[in-house]
Design an enzyme around this catalytic site. Structure first.
Site, mmCIF file in Angstrom:
data_model
loop_
_atom_site.group_PDB
_atom_site.id
_atom_site.type_symbol
_atom_site.label_atom_id
_atom_site.label_comp_id
_atom_site.label_asym_id
_atom_site.label_seq_id
_atom_site.Cartn_x
_atom_site.Cartn_y
_atom_site.Cartn_z
ATOM 1 C CG ASP A 150 -5.540 0.072 -1.288
ATOM 2 O OD1 ASP A 150 -6.332 1.026 -1.172
ATOM 3 O OD2 ASP A 150 -4.386 0.206 -1.753
ATOM 4 C CG ASP A 162 -1.826 6.836 -1.192
ATOM 5 O OD1 ASP A 162 -1.860 6.043 -0.238
ATOM 6 O OD2 ASP A 162 -2.269 6.564 -2.320
HETATM 7 C C1 DGJ Z 1 -3.056 2.928 -2.430
HETATM 8 C C2 DGJ Z 1 -2.641 2.913 -1.007
HETATM 9 O O1 DGJ Z 1 -3.110 4.053 -0.349
HETATM 10 C C3 DGJ Z 1 -1.128 2.797 -0.922
HETATM 11 O O2 DGJ Z 1 -0.716 2.872 0.408
HETATM 12 C C4 DGJ Z 1 -0.708 1.516 -1.556
HETATM 13 O O3 DGJ Z 1 -1.195 0.427 -0.812
HETATM 14 C C5 DGJ Z 1 -1.202 1.439 -2.987
HETATM 15 N N1 DGJ Z 1 -2.611 1.701 -3.075
HETATM 16 C C6 DGJ Z 1 -0.912 0.103 -3.573
HETATM 17 O O4 DGJ Z 1 -1.459 -0.059 -4.823
#
Ligand code: DGJ
Length: 715
Positions: free
Chosen positions: A463, A533
């Site tokens: 990430d 997300d």
């Molecule tokens: C952003 C990501 O897109 C989410 O899926 C998740 O992993 C969060 N970060 C975790 O902090």
């Protein structure tokens, strides 16, 4: 095939359906001739301006240089030691070689059957040589370009802008499509006629960001999904970039490359700089034809070869994020994993929150060891227990980030990007590590290896939750601060290369606060990227629709999640949510422990559907049948020979509609299997009727209804 006509000094690149051509004029300038439907070299036009007296501003050029009469907004900006910012580049030779070039340290489309490279050398007598690289991947109509700039003089040269590619059009009537948005709303297409002047998209955030994507389309005003001329252009790069379109006297110029803002790269005599790759597809079959070529190119020639075969199974995973966020202990994770197993998932992914002290997003990034309060047996202990349930194990990391409240930051405050004497900007309560530094990367590499060596981790979600700010490296002198953004990206690439090299079977999924770094560069290292997300089924239609203009469904991270959706609060049917997830990497992201046994059992047919048709879903041709209009959308993934397909529809697009299936074969009968009813054969239809009249859709009602149908030729 690359055609060289030395007599005419003409160079033509042929793919299966397209031709790209350039020629050298009497003054030794490399002019662009043609990019369009495949044409024999003999029938290519002569350069319209083969006259050394012609104003340079009117020339169509392959690599325009500033300061000598080309009055377009300059992208290439070499600054010689004496202050001259101008280049007079003349043709010095061209050679063809079998196989496609690669770019050391940078992602690039890989070699493939029938691939070839053309290297064209341009020389400026003041001490600069530019080698233009052209790659031809004939099976997917892909032309790639990159450039190497070498200081062949005796004093330093500073590059203040280097395009990867420039493409000139001798016309003004083109539309530009860009893919734009925000967090949870990535890559919505925006189309408008190209206006006089300069326009474009780009990023100065160190990553592409949610705002725009390093992929643009220029198209004829009449181009649409199924017809018309379009030119897609993708930059194979994951940092600051610019896709610039300029409409001026001679026509339209498209330039792609690293964003010149805060870019300065000084070449000592003999040194070279390699600009990242740009990739182009021309199609006269509209956006659908263009996208299918990009999809094939990305699947066959860009993602790691380990994951390129669509028939190679990808695990159905359950990700813990939307089920737990930061609030879990081992017992809760094991209960979730058990439910995932009951739903027939293959892999359990532990998302954020597992490392020491990480109970919220305010702390601990950089300290990649388990929080023993939550995981008494550490990551290895949890992994063992997950494995004992019959699931593989995967984990989330954010290697480029550091929390001010972390042991790593306390020990090495200078490892974060920061401007001396200024407060450092926190975004999501975190700083960014200076990945331009080898010592910083080495520390993170050692931590990652310790984690991955501790137990069988089959999947990593990498990430990156913020854009860069305070970009200044404590390790570089003032004169070299213009290198930091690019060195940062090279550092990320180096680490992902090492990671996938040392753990060749590891499935790496990139992510950046959803889809802020969804580009061809990252796809070279990871065969999938978390798309957004936002897992709301209606919003996902738009996000995945826009994303699909360049990127194939099989690289789009997509999970089935709960309703009401955590971001939008909206409710959608199981089928609509499944349709969105099945046309991506397919997985679960919800608290399945709240599901009854019967509810979990109801998910089985979809998992089975993914297993049965996974090769088709990953390797088939995408047809966007009805664009999302806020109420619904429809699309299909079909075998190249039209023998089978999966058709998806969701939303009010279903109202009394039939969906014409352009890939259906005439004179053939198809069996139709509507998957939402459990997969039984419930109907049949002629290919002619499916192509002309369409597949009749059932009248479904409720909150965002959905429809999935598998069709296959009979006999
Ligand atoms: C952003 C990501 O897109 C989410 O899926 C998740 O992993 C969060 N970060 C975790 O902090």
């Amino acid at each position: 095939m690359i055609h060289i006509d030395d007599a005419r000094r003409l160079y033509a690149l042929h793919t299966a359906r397209t031709t790209y051509a350039m020629a050298v004029d009497d003054a030794g300038r490399l002019l662009h001739l043609y990019y369009g439907p495949r044409t024999a070299a003999a029938r290519l036009p002569q350069s319209p301006h083969n006259d050394p007296g012609c104003h340079p501003d009117l020339l169509l050029q392959e690599w325009p240089a500033p300061g000598l009469g080309d009055n377009h907004a300059p992208f290439f900006q070499p600054e010689f030691a004496d202050g001259v910012i101008a280049a007079d580049l003349r043709f010095a030779g061209a050679e063809r070689s079998p196989g496609k070039y690669s770019l050391p340290g940078l992602p690039a489309f890989r070699d493939g059957e029938g691939a070839e490279t053309l290297r064209v050398t341009l020389r400026d007598e003041l001490g600069l040589t530019v080698t233009l690289l052209y790659g031809v991947l004939p099976d997917c109509d892909l032309i790639t370009r990159a450039a190497i700039v070498e200081n062949t003089g005796s004093a330093p040269v500073t590059l203040r802008g280097v395009p990867s590619a420039v493409l000139d059009f001798a016309r003004h009537d083109l539309d530009l499509i860009t893919f734009d948005g925000a967090w949870a709303a990535e890559r919505t297409p925006h189309r408008a006629a190209v206006r006089p002047g300069v326009q474009g998209v780009g990023s100065v955030g160190g990553i592409p960001t949610h705002a725009h994507n390093p992929f643009v389309v220029l198209c004829a005003p009449n181009a649409g999904e199924t017809r018309g001329s379009c030119w897609g252009a993708a930059l194979v790069y994951s940092g600051n970039y610019r896709c610039q379109v300029e409409s001026a006297a001679a026509g339209i110029r498209l330039s792609l490359g690293i964003e010149p803002f805060r870019f300065a790269w000084t070449l000592a005599p003999g040194e070279r700089f390699t600009a990242p790759e740009a990739a182009f597809v021309y199609s006269d079959a509209g956006f659908g034809g263009m996208s299918r070529n990009f999809h094939n190119a990305i699947r066959r020639h860009l993602v790691p070869p380990r994951w390129a075969d669509p028939a190679a199974p990808r695990p159905v995973l359950l990700n813990s994020w939307e089920a737990c966020y930061f609030d879990f202990d081992e017992a809760k994770l094991l209960a979730l994993a058990k439910a995932a197993r009951a739903a027939h998932a293959d892999l359990f992914v532990l998302d954020d929150g597992w490392f020491k002290g990480r109970d919220s997003d305010t702390t601990s990034l950089g300290d990649w060891t388990a929080d023993r309060r939550k995981l008494p047996g550490g990551v290895a202990g949890l992994c063992r227990k997950i494995n004992a349930l019959g699931l593989d194990f995967g984990i989330w990391v954010e290697p480029e980030a550091v929390s001010p409240d972390s042991d790593l930051y306390r020990a090495h405050p200078d490892w974060a990007l920061h401007i001396p004497g200024r407060p450092t900007l926190e975004i999501r309560h975190q700083y960014t590590l200076d990945f331009s530094r080898a010592d910083v990367r080495e520390n993170i590499w050692q931590q990652l290896c310790a984690l991955l060596d501790s137990c069988p981790i089959r999947y990593v979600k990498w990430d990156m939750n913020r854009s860069l700010a305070n970009v200044y490296s404590a390790a570089l002198p003032a004169a070299r601060q213009g290198e930091v953004y690019h060195r940062y990206v090279l550092g990320v690439y180096e680490l992902q290369q090492k990671l996938t090299g040392r753990y060749p079977d590891l499935l790496l999924e990139n992510c950046a606060g959803g889809g802020a770094r969804f580009d061809c560069g990252m796809l070279y290292y990871s065969p999938q990227i978390w798309t957004s997300d936002n897992t709301d089924a209606l919003d996902r239609q738009s996000i995945q629709y826009g994303t699909s203009f360049c990127y194939p469904p099989c690289v789009m991270g997509a999970h089935y999640s709960t309703v009401p959706n955590h971001i939008t609060g909206r409710t959608a049917s199981v089928e609509a949510r499944m349709a969105a997830a099945l046309t991506g990497t397919f997985g679960f992201e919800l608290d399945l422990t709240a599901y009854t046994g019967a509810e979990i059992e109801a998910l089985h047919p979809y998992v089975q559907f993914y297993r049965d048709h996974g090769a088709l879903l990953r390797g088939g041709d995408l047809y966007r049948l009805a664009a999302p209009d806020g109420r619904g959308a429809a699309w299909a993934i079909a075998a190249a020979d039209g023998s089978e397909a999966v058709v998806f529809a969701a939303g009010r697009v279903l109202d009394g509609r039939s969906l014409p299936l352009p890939f259906a074969r005439p004179g053939v009968r198809y069996a139709l299997h509507a998957a939402y009813t459990g997969g039984h054969a419930d109907d049949a239809a002629d290919g002619d009727a499916l192509a002309a009249l369409g597949l009749p859709l059932p009248d479904l009602r409720g909150d965002l209804p959905g429809y999935l149908c598998y069709i296959k030729t009979e006999g």
